[in-house]
Motif scaffolding. Structure first.
Motif, PDB file in Angstrom:
ATOM      1  N   TYR A   1       0.840  -1.201   0.000  1.00 12.82           N
ATOM      2  CA  TYR A   1       0.000   0.000   0.000  1.00 12.82           C
ATOM      3  C   TYR A   1       0.876   1.254   0.000  1.00 12.82           C
ATOM      4  O   TYR A   1       0.606   2.215  -0.734  1.00 12.82           O
ATOM      5  CB  TYR A   1      -0.906  -0.013   1.231  1.00 12.82           C
ATOM      6  CG  TYR A   1      -1.902   1.143   1.281  1.00 12.82           C
ATOM      7  CD1 TYR A   1      -3.186   0.993   0.789  1.00 12.82           C
ATOM      8  CD2 TYR A   1      -1.548   2.365   1.839  1.00 12.82           C
ATOM      9  CE1 TYR A   1      -4.102   2.038   0.843  1.00 12.82           C
ATOM     10  CE2 TYR A   1      -2.448   3.422   1.898  1.00 12.82           C
ATOM     11  CZ  TYR A   1      -3.714   3.249   1.400  1.00 12.82           C
ATOM     12  OH  TYR A   1      -4.605   4.288   1.450  1.00 12.82           O
ATOM     13  N   PHE A   2       1.928   1.224   0.826  1.00 17.95           N
ATOM     14  CA  PHE A   2       2.859   2.348   0.905  1.00 17.95           C
ATOM     15  C   PHE A   2       3.538   2.592  -0.444  1.00 17.95           C
ATOM     16  O   PHE A   2       3.665   3.722  -0.899  1.00 17.95           O
ATOM     17  CB  PHE A   2       3.906   2.056   1.982  1.00 17.95           C
ATOM     18  CG  PHE A   2       4.811   3.222   2.301  1.00 17.95           C
ATOM     19  CD1 PHE A   2       4.288   4.461   2.602  1.00 17.95           C
ATOM     20  CD2 PHE A   2       6.186   3.068   2.320  1.00 17.95           C
ATOM     21  CE1 PHE A   2       5.112   5.539   2.913  1.00 17.95           C
ATOM     22  CE2 PHE A   2       7.018   4.134   2.622  1.00 17.95           C
ATOM     23  CZ  PHE A   2       6.482   5.361   2.924  1.00 17.95           C
ATOM     24  N   GLU A   3       3.942   1.501  -1.087  1.00 16.10           N
ATOM     25  CA  GLU A   3       4.580   1.610  -2.408  1.00 16.10           C
ATOM     26  C   GLU A   3       3.597   2.163  -3.441  1.00 16.10           C
ATOM     27  O   GLU A   3       3.964   2.966  -4.296  1.00 16.10           O
ATOM     28  CB  GLU A   3       5.080   0.235  -2.840  1.00 16.10           C
ATOM     29  CG  GLU A   3       5.778   0.227  -4.192  1.00 16.10           C
ATOM     30  CD  GLU A   3       6.240  -1.151  -4.617  1.00 16.10           C
ATOM     31  OE1 GLU A   3       6.622  -1.310  -5.793  1.00 16.10           O
ATOM     32  OE2 GLU A   3       6.213  -2.073  -3.777  1.00 16.10           O
ATOM     33  N   LYS A   4       2.349   1.746  -3.343  1.00 19.88           N
ATOM     34  CA  LYS A   4       1.347   2.180  -4.320  1.00 19.88           C
ATOM     35  C   LYS A   4       1.065   3.668  -4.229  1.00 19.88           C
ATOM     36  O   LYS A   4       0.998   4.355  -5.255  1.00 19.88           O
ATOM     37  CB  LYS A   4       0.051   1.389  -4.102  1.00 19.88           C
ATOM     38  CG  LYS A   4      -1.028   1.681  -5.141  1.00 19.88           C
ATOM     39  CD  LYS A   4      -2.230   0.784  -4.939  1.00 19.88           C
ATOM     40  CE  LYS A   4      -3.288   1.052  -6.015  1.00 19.88           C
ATOM     41  NZ  LYS A   4      -4.466   0.163  -5.859  1.00 19.88           N
ATOM     42  N   ILE A   5       0.936   4.193  -3.018  1.00 18.07           N
ATOM     43  CA  ILE A   5       0.605   5.616  -2.877  1.00 18.07           C
ATOM     44  C   ILE A   5       1.820   6.506  -3.130  1.00 18.07           C
ATOM     45  O   ILE A   5       1.682   7.700  -3.390  1.00 18.07           O
ATOM     46  CB  ILE A   5       0.020   5.930  -1.489  1.00 18.07           C
ATOM     47  CG1 ILE A   5       1.043   5.654  -0.384  1.00 18.07           C
ATOM     48  CG2 ILE A   5      -1.254   5.171  -1.258  1.00 18.07           C
ATOM     49  CD1 ILE A   5       0.539   6.037   0.996  1.00 18.07           C
ATOM     50  N   LEU A   6       3.024   5.937  -3.059  1.00 19.38           N
ATOM     51  CA  LEU A   6       4.225   6.727  -3.300  1.00 19.38           C
ATOM     52  C   LEU A   6       4.589   6.821  -4.776  1.00 19.38           C
ATOM     53  O   LEU A   6       5.432   7.623  -5.156  1.00 19.38           O
ATOM     54  CB  LEU A   6       5.416   6.148  -2.531  1.00 19.38           C
ATOM     55  CG  LEU A   6       5.411   6.338  -1.014  1.00 19.38           C
ATOM     56  CD1 LEU A   6       6.709   5.815  -0.417  1.00 19.38           C
ATOM     57  CD2 LEU A   6       5.211   7.794  -0.633  1.00 19.38           C
ATOM     58  N   LYS A   7       3.955   5.988  -5.592  1.00 20.89           N
ATOM     59  CA  LYS A   7       4.269   6.008  -7.020  1.00 20.89           C
ATOM     60  C   LYS A   7       3.885   7.354  -7.619  1.00 20.89           C
ATOM     61  O   LYS A   7       2.770   7.836  -7.464  1.00 20.89           O
ATOM     62  CB  LYS A   7       3.520   4.887  -7.741  1.00 20.89           C
ATOM     63  CG  LYS A   7       4.203   3.536  -7.619  1.00 20.89           C
ATOM     64  CD  LYS A   7       3.568   2.520  -8.546  1.00 20.89           C
ATOM     65  CE  LYS A   7       4.357   1.229  -8.547  1.00 20.89           C
ATOM     66  NZ  LYS A   7       3.787   0.244  -9.476  1.00 20.89           N
ATOM     67  N   GLY A   8       4.825   7.957  -8.296  1.00 22.66           N
ATOM     68  CA  GLY A   8       4.574   9.242  -8.949  1.00 22.66           C
ATOM     69  C   GLY A   8       4.792  10.443  -8.065  1.00 22.66           C
ATOM     70  O   GLY A   8       4.630  11.575  -8.509  1.00 22.66           O
ATOM     71  N   THR A   9       5.142  10.241  -6.784  1.00 20.61           N
ATOM     72  CA  THR A   9       5.402  11.369  -5.889  1.00 20.61           C
ATOM     73  C   THR A   9       6.906  11.569  -5.741  1.00 20.61           C
ATOM     74  O   THR A   9       7.694  10.637  -5.899  1.00 20.61           O
ATOM     75  CB  THR A   9       4.799  11.126  -4.497  1.00 20.61           C
ATOM     76  OG1 THR A   9       5.425   9.973  -3.906  1.00 20.61           O
ATOM     77  CG2 THR A   9       3.310  10.878  -4.603  1.00 20.61           C
TER      78      THR A   9
ATOM     79  N   SER B   1       8.213  13.364  -2.950  1.00 22.79           N
ATOM     80  CA  SER B   1       8.457  13.818  -1.584  1.00 22.79           C
ATOM     81  C   SER B   1       9.655  13.086  -0.976  1.00 22.79           C
ATOM     82  O   SER B   1       9.940  11.936  -1.314  1.00 22.79           O
ATOM     83  CB  SER B   1       7.220  13.588  -0.717  1.00 22.79           C
ATOM     84  OG  SER B   1       6.130  14.327  -1.211  1.00 22.79           O
ATOM     85  N   SER B   2      10.317  13.776  -0.061  1.00 19.62           N
ATOM     86  CA  SER B   2      11.465  13.193   0.615  1.00 19.62           C
ATOM     87  C   SER B   2      11.033  11.989   1.442  1.00 19.62           C
ATOM     88  O   SER B   2       9.938  11.961   2.012  1.00 19.62           O
ATOM     89  CB  SER B   2      12.112  14.240   1.528  1.00 19.62           C
ATOM     90  OG  SER B   2      13.003  13.637   2.432  1.00 19.62           O
ATOM     91  N   VAL B   3      11.913  10.978   1.508  1.00 22.05           N
ATOM     92  CA  VAL B   3      11.623   9.788   2.317  1.00 22.05           C
ATOM     93  C   VAL B   3      11.489  10.161   3.788  1.00 22.05           C
ATOM     94  O   VAL B   3      10.728   9.543   4.543  1.00 22.05           O
ATOM     95  CB  VAL B   3      12.724   8.722   2.110  1.00 22.05           C
ATOM     96  CG1 VAL B   3      14.067   9.217   2.637  1.00 22.05           C
ATOM     97  CG2 VAL B   3      12.347   7.419   2.816  1.00 22.05           C
ATOM     98  N   TRP B   4      12.202  11.236   4.197  1.00 20.55           N
ATOM     99  CA  TRP B   4      12.129  11.677   5.598  1.00 20.55           C
ATOM    100  C   TRP B   4      10.788  12.331   5.890  1.00 20.55           C
ATOM    101  O   TRP B   4      10.234  12.165   6.983  1.00 20.55           O
ATOM    102  CB  TRP B   4      13.281  12.627   5.903  1.00 20.55           C
ATOM    103  CG  TRP B   4      14.613  12.044   5.552  1.00 20.55           C
ATOM    104  CD1 TRP B   4      15.495  12.490   4.611  1.00 20.55           C
ATOM    105  CD2 TRP B   4      15.206  10.860   6.123  1.00 20.55           C
ATOM    106  NE1 TRP B   4      16.594  11.674   4.556  1.00 20.55           N
ATOM    107  CE2 TRP B   4      16.447  10.671   5.477  1.00 20.55           C
ATOM    108  CE3 TRP B   4      14.820   9.960   7.110  1.00 20.55           C
ATOM    109  CZ2 TRP B   4      17.298   9.613   5.788  1.00 20.55           C
ATOM    110  CZ3 TRP B   4      15.656   8.905   7.414  1.00 20.55           C
ATOM    111  CH2 TRP B   4      16.883   8.746   6.758  1.00 20.55           C
TER     112      TRP B   4
END
Length: 350
Positions: free
Chosen positions: A205-213, A215-218
């Motif tokens: 789920y985390f990987e899915k919502i981060l696709k295309g963003t 933003s810093s990992v921090w």
């Protein structure tokens, strides 16, 4: 590019060695020390307090790193750090809210890990916890539409067999031996299974919502910490509120417990930093070594007794983990590699 250049100069092996050491050290030490902190103590600490401290500690560490990152960026001249956080967390509240689901699931998973290691030997937990590969693979196929190789499906079947053998061995060993009065193997097994399902779902789920963003990992970890810490705190009050009021927040804490809490907070961030240098095969080797080291440490430090069934299940599980990370080179990739080598030779001759 810099990593590829270093690998071409022969330095890549050293980097992979460091990455392998960090992954093995983190995976093995955390579980062994967590298990050790839960046995042979007269006053046991309240695990929900440990999870709450760890979640907020991780968030504040990421806030500090994010401050350093922001100070060195061009954006620092245009807006202050607090205005940056306000825009990132409050103004873009929908983006922040997306992280609530994996954050809550991760907090639940961390609590379940304490339940599991309180009822299972560290070596048994390490083997059973590899079920997260199985659950992650299934969620990746269903949620991200990924396809698995034939060897990966075979490895998942082997993984299920290996874990089943260790589960059967643990349950029969517990019924035939004098286990601690406050330990229940089946409670530990169920906690591991739910934890693995939680880990697989939250990760995908985390990987899915981060696709295309971008933003810093921090920043993402700060967003996770806001919801994860809040959920852990609420859960702590709801589940252990009366005990905390009676015994105190830090009841049963020792230097080892503080070490476990700190390691759980910092260890995950360290792994997140080095894991980008590790391919699937290296991760598989790290997991395998972690299982072996945990088993050895459990024998000498925790009084764990090795059995033939546990050994067989562990070997099958380790083989499955390594096989899952192995991806055979296609004919196209082989041709490309040969062309690159011949091109380098021609350039050198010129």
């Amino acid at each position: 590019d810099s990593i590829q250049k270093m690998e071409s100069k022969g330095i890549g092996f050293g980097i992979k060695g460091v990455v392998l050491s960090v992954l093995v050290f983190q995976n093995a030490l955390l579980i062994v020390s967590m298990r050790y902190s839960r046995i042979d103590v007269t006053e046991k600490y309240i695990t929900t307090t440990a999870v709450t401290i760890s979640e907020f500690m991780k968030m504040f560490i990421c806030l500090g790193i994010l401050y350093k990152e922001h100070s060195n960026s061009v954006l620092a001249k245009e807006q202050s750090y607090f205005m940056f956080l306000y825009n990132a967390l409050i103004v873009n509240w929908i983006d922040t809210l997306k992280l609530s689901v994996p954050a809550i699931v991760y907090a639940l998973q961390n609590n379940l890990q304490y339940v599991a290691v309180s009822n299972l030997d560290a070596a048994v937990f390490q083997v059973l916890y590899q079920l997260k590969i199985f659950t992650t693979a299934l969620f990746s196929v269903s949620m991200l539409g990924r396809s698995l190789l034939g060897t990966q499906w075979i490895s998942l079947a082997l993984l299920f067999v290996g874990v089943s053998l260790v589960t059967f061995d643990s349950s029969t060993s517990a019924s035939s031996s004098e286990a601690a009065a406050d330990q229940n193997v089946w409670v530990g097994i169920v906690a591991v299974i739910i934890s693995c399902v939680s880990s697989g779902f939250a990760g995908v789920y985390f990987e899915k919502i981060l696709k295309g963003t971008e933003s810093s990992v921090w920043l993402r970890n700060v967003q996770l910490g806001i919801f994860g810490g809040s959920f852990a705190f609420i859960g702590m009050l709801a589940y252990d509120g009366p005990r905390i009021r009676e015994l105190g927040f830090f009841h049963g804490y020792s230097p080892l417990v503080f070490f476990v809490v700190t390691q759980q907070a910092i260890g995950g961030l360290i792994v997140a930093l080095v894991v980008k240098y590790a391919d699937n095969i290296l991760k598989g080797y790290a997991t395998s070594l972690s299982i072996i080291i945990s088993a050895i440490a459990s024998v000498f430090l925790l009084g764990f007794k090795l059995t033939v069934l546990f050994g067989a299940g562990s070997v099958i599980t380790i083989s499955a983990v390594v096989l899952y990370g192995y991806k055979p080179t296609s004919n196209t990739e082989i041709k490309t590699q040969k062309q690159e080598k011949s091109q380098k030779k021609s350039e050198t001759n010129v």
